[in-house]
Write a protein that holds these residues in place. Structure first.
Motif, mmCIF file in Angstrom:
data_model
loop_
_atom_site.group_PDB
_atom_site.id
_atom_site.type_symbol
_atom_site.label_atom_id
_atom_site.label_comp_id
_atom_site.label_asym_id
_atom_site.label_seq_id
_atom_site.Cartn_x
_atom_site.Cartn_y
_atom_site.Cartn_z
ATOM 1 N N ALA A 173 0.819 -1.214 0.000
ATOM 2 C CA ALA A 173 0.000 0.000 0.000
ATOM 3 C C ALA A 173 0.853 1.266 0.000
ATOM 4 N N GLN A 174 1.945 1.233 -0.736
ATOM 5 C CA GLN A 174 2.784 2.417 -0.893
ATOM 6 C C GLN A 174 2.529 3.038 -2.262
ATOM 7 N N PRO A 175 2.597 4.362 -2.377
ATOM 8 C CA PRO A 175 2.404 4.985 -3.694
ATOM 9 C C PRO A 175 3.563 4.638 -4.618
ATOM 10 N N PRO A 176 3.354 4.742 -5.922
ATOM 11 C CA PRO A 176 4.444 4.442 -6.855
ATOM 12 C C PRO A 176 5.589 5.433 -6.703
ATOM 13 N N GLY A 177 6.796 4.950 -6.981
ATOM 14 C CA GLY A 177 7.977 5.805 -6.942
ATOM 15 C C GLY A 177 8.487 6.092 -8.339
ATOM 16 N N GLU A 178 9.702 6.571 -8.413
ATOM 17 C CA GLU A 178 10.283 6.956 -9.701
ATOM 18 C C GLU A 178 10.296 5.793 -10.692
ATOM 19 N N GLU A 179 10.621 4.598 -10.204
ATOM 20 C CA GLU A 179 10.727 3.450 -11.110
ATOM 21 C C GLU A 179 9.391 3.125 -11.755
ATOM 22 N N GLU A 180 8.342 3.089 -10.951
ATOM 23 C CA GLU A 180 7.021 2.745 -11.496
ATOM 24 C C GLU A 180 6.518 3.812 -12.462
ATOM 25 N N LEU A 181 6.756 5.083 -12.148
ATOM 26 C CA LEU A 181 6.301 6.146 -13.046
ATOM 27 C C LEU A 181 7.093 6.129 -14.353
ATOM 28 N N ALA A 182 8.381 5.801 -14.276
ATOM 29 C CA ALA A 182 9.180 5.676 -15.503
ATOM 30 C C ALA A 182 8.683 4.512 -16.349
ATOM 31 N N ALA A 544 -10.460 10.238 -5.482
ATOM 32 C CA ALA A 544 -10.454 10.375 -4.025
ATOM 33 C C ALA A 544 -9.028 10.548 -3.506
ATOM 34 N N ALA A 545 -8.085 9.797 -4.054
ATOM 35 C CA ALA A 545 -6.689 9.954 -3.637
ATOM 36 C C ALA A 545 -6.221 11.388 -3.876
ATOM 37 N N GLY A 546 -6.592 11.958 -5.043
ATOM 38 C CA GLY A 546 -6.198 13.325 -5.343
ATOM 39 C C GLY A 546 -6.833 14.333 -4.401
ATOM 40 N N ALA A 547 -8.108 14.172 -4.114
ATOM 41 C CA ALA A 547 -8.794 15.109 -3.226
ATOM 42 C C ALA A 547 -8.264 15.001 -1.796
ATOM 43 N N LEU A 548 -8.028 13.773 -1.333
ATOM 44 C CA LEU A 548 -7.449 13.585 0.001
ATOM 45 C C LEU A 548 -6.073 14.246 0.104
ATOM 46 N N LEU A 549 -5.265 14.068 -0.947
ATOM 47 C CA LEU A 549 -3.921 14.649 -0.943
ATOM 48 C C LEU A 549 -3.985 16.175 -0.947
ATOM 49 N N GLY A 556 -2.518 20.195 6.467
ATOM 50 C CA GLY A 556 -1.525 19.469 7.245
ATOM 51 C C GLY A 556 -2.060 18.224 7.916
ATOM 52 N N SER A 557 -3.234 17.747 7.476
ATOM 53 C CA SER A 557 -3.863 16.589 8.112
ATOM 54 C C SER A 557 -3.141 15.300 7.751
ATOM 55 N N GLU A 558 -2.558 14.651 8.740
ATOM 56 C CA GLU A 558 -1.839 13.405 8.487
ATOM 57 C C GLU A 558 -2.772 12.268 8.101
ATOM 58 N N PRO A 559 -3.970 12.116 8.736
ATOM 59 C CA PRO A 559 -4.861 11.017 8.327
ATOM 60 C C PRO A 559 -5.259 11.103 6.852
ATOM 61 N N HIS A 560 -5.501 12.299 6.357
ATOM 62 C CA HIS A 560 -5.881 12.431 4.948
ATOM 63 C C HIS A 560 -4.695 12.117 4.035
ATOM 64 N N ARG A 561 -3.520 12.552 4.419
ATOM 65 C CA ARG A 561 -2.319 12.251 3.630
ATOM 66 C C ARG A 561 -2.061 10.743 3.612
ATOM 67 N N THR A 562 -2.150 10.106 4.752
ATOM 68 C CA THR A 562 -1.915 8.664 4.829
ATOM 69 C C THR A 562 -2.920 7.896 3.981
ATOM 70 N N ALA A 563 -4.186 8.306 4.043
ATOM 71 C CA ALA A 563 -5.219 7.641 3.244
ATOM 72 C C ALA A 563 -4.945 7.795 1.762
ATOM 73 N N ALA A 564 -4.501 8.980 1.341
ATOM 74 C CA ALA A 564 -4.172 9.193 -0.072
ATOM 75 C C ALA A 564 -3.043 8.272 -0.511
ATOM 76 N N GLU A 565 -2.008 8.163 0.302
ATOM 77 C CA GLU A 565 -0.866 7.330 -0.066
ATOM 78 C C GLU A 565 -1.242 5.854 -0.098
ATOM 79 N N LYS A 566 -2.069 5.417 0.849
ATOM 80 C CA LYS A 566 -2.519 4.021 0.822
ATOM 81 C C LYS A 566 -3.338 3.741 -0.435
ATOM 82 N N ALA A 567 -4.199 4.672 -0.802
ATOM 83 C CA ALA A 567 -5.029 4.480 -1.986
ATOM 84 C C ALA A 567 -4.179 4.354 -3.239
ATOM 85 N N LEU A 568 -3.030 5.007 -3.251
ATOM 86 C CA LEU A 568 -2.162 4.966 -4.424
ATOM 87 C C LEU A 568 -1.354 3.676 -4.528
#
Length: 677
Positions: A173-182, A544-549, A556-568
């Motif tokens: 449940a981690q967002p993609p990094g440089e490798e995946e986007l490339a 939803a990931a975009g809106a949460l982010l 500065g809400s950490e729960p919303h940031r965490t939810a966005a990253e998990k969704a990605l």
């Protein structure tokens, strides 16, 4: 005599209210009737601007003999997929799993317990090209139900169990990094059509979400190939027949690889997404073509889709009266050389034919041509071309217009709000921002209840009965966040917060972070729909990931940031493999890798010239997913602004990323450089 659909608000359902078919709307009462009679359910799903839906209705649903068979042997349910995307998604998944393809109209036969057992799309009135007639299908299903009911119900139960086993899960449940986007960019490059722009073959759809990813990837990494694919595709579409060269706005898709002949329906979501894409392309490149198309598309939406209540209608039909009483696809938009001469006279008609690619042979049907811009405009002819265009548009407005689906869909209005707000801000068009505010006001007034729960649709100022789904909450939040950044009115950030909190509480699996398309307390279907891939618009999951982010960056809400990253996390899994179908998720991932930037502009007032200059510069920054807040230092409307002082008594901009802030600047050029770095 009208059937039960006469009491519905959906324009699509109302189109069937006078059918001899004894239609039911989707309801428990309909299934109770099927159980009482001991008959299966015939479920027909479509939408008002669907060409083949109209064909099936004319050939079969308006036919007395066919209707008699339907009424005798089935309970018949008609669904507008735009009102009930959850019902559509669940049964479309079954259709695609069983047949390998899908589309509308969708025809599904169900047990009285709503379990599907036979599937299809359009069926002709007589057998042809290997397809049975619709009446043959009805008779075959009826016979199977009567003679092999145990077998039918066993098959239906297995289908439901198979669907239940398709729960989406993914690893860390981690967002993609440089490798995946490339890898995603490489995959898009392989599928790119370098001669014509776009991806894949015919039919060719506007790749709106992929284009946003390409623009963001270029902004973050400087990858020129990404920008080239985006700008070339945008130019090809803008010069093709898929774009309305007279009135602005885009058709649904091109039936050919060259963008010449469109499927002529015009959807709000396509035009909202593409308006924003072209505005962002202009922001990145200064392209005059991109500027013109963004503004023309915005003007089209306001002129032709805006409702009396201030919202935006769903669609314009592909078909219209050709002037002889026949309902023909594209009749409103196409031209013959003779029609040009009737409006313009011989000399100007020749110029128009050359400019718009109208030929004696035609590019469409019966010698008619779809208007294009096959060659670059000659500047010496610009004034004459503008006159010709105005005269043709005026003449076209006298033709019978395509029908309009007047229902207001929350999600698509959210997309339109974001596009109009940003386009208005970029090009100093306050009327477009005002249109965005009016649509947002309508959503708050009519679609939001006291608990900030969304209703999916409204029509003529009356809210519909169907609950909002994930894409409604996400896209409306996206629109409100854009409006907050453009207007400096913190109330829109507050409303966005209500909506993303519903996403966390009612649409998110608290353990895995997976998202569902329907709320936990929504009507129970045979499966809770869940699809992270984009279709014609961003998936609810990615949106939803975009809106949460974005909300997290503002607050500065950490729960919303965490939810966005998990969704990605699902984007990390799918992005490298199917990038064309998860473009918005990839675009959101670009914002995560960039921060996203948080820009606070403070000034003595919002009307102060220096404050306005810094604010506009911040909005024009190309940093992926950057959020912008503007206000006075003592304001508490935006957390980003609160407590930040002027600098030497002058307006100032503060740019932060990942809890680290640059020194504030009072200089427009310095801010522009920081936001493009």
């Amino acid at each position: 005599m009208p059937n039960r659909l006469a009491h519905e608000t959906s324009p699509y359902l109302l189109q069937h209210a006078d059918n001899p078919v004894d239609w039911w709307p989707w309801s428990e009462e309909a299934f109770a009737e099927a159980r009482r009679r001991g008959v299966p359910v015939h479920l027909s799903v479509g939408y008002s601007s669907c060409h083949w839906c109209h064909v099936l209705a004319k050939e079969s649903f308006q036919d007395e003999v066919t209707a008699e068979v339907m009424n005798e042997h089935f309970v018949n349910i008609k669904v507008d997929r735009e009102e009930r995307p959850d019902v559509d998604a669940v049964y479309m998944e079954a259709v695609q799993a069983a047949t390998g393809q899908g589309g509308w109209p969708m025809t599904v036969f169900l047990t009285p317990e709503a379990e599907p057992f036979y599937f299809g799309t359009y069926f002709p009135p007589a057998p042809r090209q290997g397809m049975p007639s619709f009446r043959q299908v009805l008779q075959g299903v009826h016979q199977a139900w009567d003679e092999r009911r145990d077998e039918v119900t066993e098959v239906a139960g297995k289908i439901v169990r198979d669907l239940a086993g398709r729960e989406i899960s993914y690893g860390d449940a981690q967002p993609p990094g440089e490798e995946e986007l490339a890898q995603a960019l490489l995959g898009l490059t392989r599928e790119y059509d370098p001669q014509r722009g776009g991806f894949g073959g015919a039919p060719k759809f506007p790749p709106s979400m992929v284009l946003e990813f390409l623009l963001r990837h270029h902004a973050r990494t400087g990858a020129e190939g990404a920008l080239q694919m985006a700008s070339d595709t945008c130019e090809r579409m803008a010069r093709g027949g898929i774009y309305d060269q007279l009135g602005g706005g885009f058709a649904r898709y091109s039936v050919d690889r060259d963008w010449v002949v469109p499927h002529f329906e015009k959807m709000l979501y396509d035009n909202a997404l593409l308006c924003r894409v072209y505005a962002h392309l202009w922001r990145a490149t200064g392209s005059e073509l991109a500027r013109r198309v963004a503004l023309e598309t915005a003007d089209f939406m306001v002129r032709e889709l805006r409702t009396n209540e201030g919202g935006f209608a769903s669609a314009l039909d592909a078909d219209s009266d050709d002037g002889t009483g026949k309902h023909v696809e594209g009749a409103y938009y196409v031209w013959t050389p003779e029609q040009l001469r009737e409006v313009l006279g011989e000399q100007d008609a020749d110029l128009a034919a050359r400019h718009f690619g109208v030929t004696e042979e035609g590019t469409f049907e019966e010698g008619a041509s779809v208007l294009q811009l096959p060659v670059r405009e000659a500047l010496s002819d610009a004034e004459k071309v503008a006159s010709v265009r105005e005269r043709l548009l005026a003449a076209r407005s006298e033709r019978p217009a395509p029908g309009r689906d007047d229902k207001v869909v929350a999600a698509w209005n959210g997309l339109a709000i974001a596009a109009l707000a940003e386009t208005g801000a970029y090009f100093d068009r306050p009327d477009l921002v005002e249109a965005a505010v009016a649509a947002a006001d309508l959503l708050v007034r009519l679609h939001l209840d006291e608990q900030a729960r969304l209703t999916r649709t409204s029509k003529d100022g009356h809210a519909g009965a169907n609950a909002g789904v994930l894409e409604d909450y996400a896209d409306v939040a996206e629109g409100f966040l854009a409006l907050a950044s453009v207007t400096g009115e913190g109330v829109w950030l507050e409303f966005a917060g209500f909506l993303v909190d519903h996403v966390l509480a009612r649409f998110t699996d608290p353990e895995s972070g997976s998202l569902y398309d329907t709320a936990a307390d929504a009507e129970r279907l045979i499966r809770r729909p869940q699809d992270p891939t984009d279709n014609a618009a961003p998936s609810g999951w990615s949106a939803a990931a975009g809106a949460l982010l974005g909300y997290a960056a503002h607050t500065g809400s950490e729960p919303h940031r965490t939810a966005a990253e998990k969704a990605l996390g699902v984007v990390k899994a799918l992005g490298p493999r199917v990038p064309r179908f998860i473009g918005w998720g990839l675009a959101v991932a670009e914002a995560v890798l960039d921060g996203p930037r948080e820009v606070a502009v403070v000034g003595p007032s919002l009307d102060d010239e220096g404050t306005r200059s810094l604010h506009r510069t911040a909005l024009l920054g190309t940093a992926p997913g950057a959020v912008v807040a503007v206000g006075v230092p003592e304001s508490d409307e935006f957390p980003l602004v609160s407590g930040r002082p002027l600098v030497g008594g002058e307006p100032a901009a503060y740019v932060c990323r990942n809890f680290t802030c640059d020194a504030p600047t009072t200089e427009v050029e310095r801010l522009r450089a920081v936001l493009s770095d």
